[in-house]
Design an enzyme around this catalytic site. Structure first.
Site, short mmCIF file in Angstrom:
data_model
loop_
_atom_site.label_atom_id
_atom_site.label_comp_id
_atom_site.label_asym_id
_atom_site.label_seq_id
_atom_site.Cartn_x
_atom_site.Cartn_y
_atom_site.Cartn_z
N HIS A 25 1.27 -0.95 -0.06
CA HIS A 25 -0.13 -0.01 -0.07
C HIS A 25 0.43 1.53 0.09
O HIS A 25 0.76 2.41 -0.46
CB HIS A 25 -1.06 0.52 1.16
CG HIS A 25 -1.69 0.89 1.11
ND1 HIS A 25 -2.48 1.99 0.67
CD2 HIS A 25 -1.49 2.61 2.52
CE1 HIS A 25 -3.58 2.53 1.12
NE2 HIS A 25 -2.40 3.43 1.97
N GLU A 26 1.29 1.55 0.49
CA GLU A 26 2.58 2.53 1.04
C GLU A 26 3.91 2.55 -0.14
O GLU A 26 3.50 3.39 -1.24
CB GLU A 26 3.46 2.23 2.41
CG GLU A 26 2.60 2.61 3.68
CD GLU A 26 1.79 3.87 3.84
OE1 GLU A 26 2.45 4.60 3.41
OE2 GLU A 26 0.87 3.15 4.65
#
Length: 283
Positions: free
Chosen positions: A117-118
């Site tokens: 996600h990051e």
């Protein structure tokens, strides 16, 4: 003609989603800024002494980086000794995970949910979009200041307050939530391509929601979608993600469990069941 060329040079396509975006800074400047910020943060933070967990962060990060389509990034993965339940990735692939999120992850695939996600934020250049929006809002506010300079004080404050609320709730917060949802979608594909079972993703957000106490802000007042909505959206995306997972040359499924020593202070309540990261949550 020069103006058109300048505008076109700022048009990019977000990977996976195919969304068109306009950016004002060249990517190499964003990457330089990211590397400088990362070095500064790492100089201030205490790096984790949990060598096994750091090795897992490296392993998961490298597998995601290998399917990111950005071999030109100078990837770096660090685990920070902190009880914060957080992680981040900066332009250019500089990534950090805080120890506090590990009990929620429970295993490698859960960690891949967080890291992918990051990393998706960096791949989609969401930081550059936020800088663009901030610059545009600031320029418009200066214009409004000039246009209202001859108004009485009450009217000027009213108009500026209305503008501030409009940009916050009408632009900044919706854009932030849209970026988070996009990073979830991109991240799900990345972790599946990296060989991690994408079915771990909704469970991560269920556990994350279970760990929160007290009333949570309404979604339209928040920078992020609600945890429940994120889990639901990820479940809807699973059929496509599972196709990528099945096509992955090597499958790690959930990978290794995360072992958090009980002396670390990171024991948390996950789903109502105490876990040190080496056991399940009862789900």
């Amino acid at each position: 003609m020069l103006t058109c060329v300048g505008i076109w040079s700022g048009c990019q396509t977000v990977p996976v989603t195919g969304r068109k975006q306009f950016l004002i800074l060249p990517e190499h400047i964003e990457i330089t800024m990211g590397a400088t910020a990362y070095d500064g943060l790492m100089a201030e933070e205490q790096l984790s002494r949990n060598q096994a967990a750091q090795a897992m962060v490296n392993r998961v990060g490298e597998r995601i980086a290998a399917v990111s389509g950005r071999p030109d990034f100078e990837w770096e993965f660090r685990l920070i000794e902190s009880d914060q339940m957080n992680a981040f990735a900066l332009p250019g692939g500089k990534t950090a995970v805080y120890e506090g999120i590990l009990p929620v992850c429970q295993n490698e695939a859960g960690l891949a949910v967080v890291m992918s996600h990051e990393i998706a934020h960096a791949l989609a250049r969401h930081g550059g979009e936020r800088m663009r929006d901030s610059t545009s809002i600031e320029a418009a506010q200066k214009a409004l200041d000039y246009l209202t300079k001859d108004s009485d004080e009450f009217q000027q404050k009213f108009l500026l307050g209305l503008y501030g609320a409009g940009t916050k709730y009408g632009i900044a917060l919706p854009n932030s939530r849209a970026q988070e949802a996009e990073a979830d979608k991109i991240g799900l594909v990345l972790l599946a391509k990296a060989g991690y079972d994408p079915r771990e993703a909704p469970g991560f957000w269920d556990r994350f929601a279970a760990m929160k106490s007290g009333d949570q802000p309404l979604e339209f007042l928040s920078t992020h979608p609600s945890d429940a909505n994120r889990a639901a959206a990820l479940r809807e995306l699973l059929p496509n993600a599972l196709e990528h997972y099945e096509a992955a040359p090597v499958k790690y499924a959930s990978g290794e469990m995360i072992d958090i020593p009980r002396s670390s202070g990171l024991i948390e309540q996950v789903g109502g069941v105490e876990t040190d990261g080496a056991g399940g949550s009862g789900e």
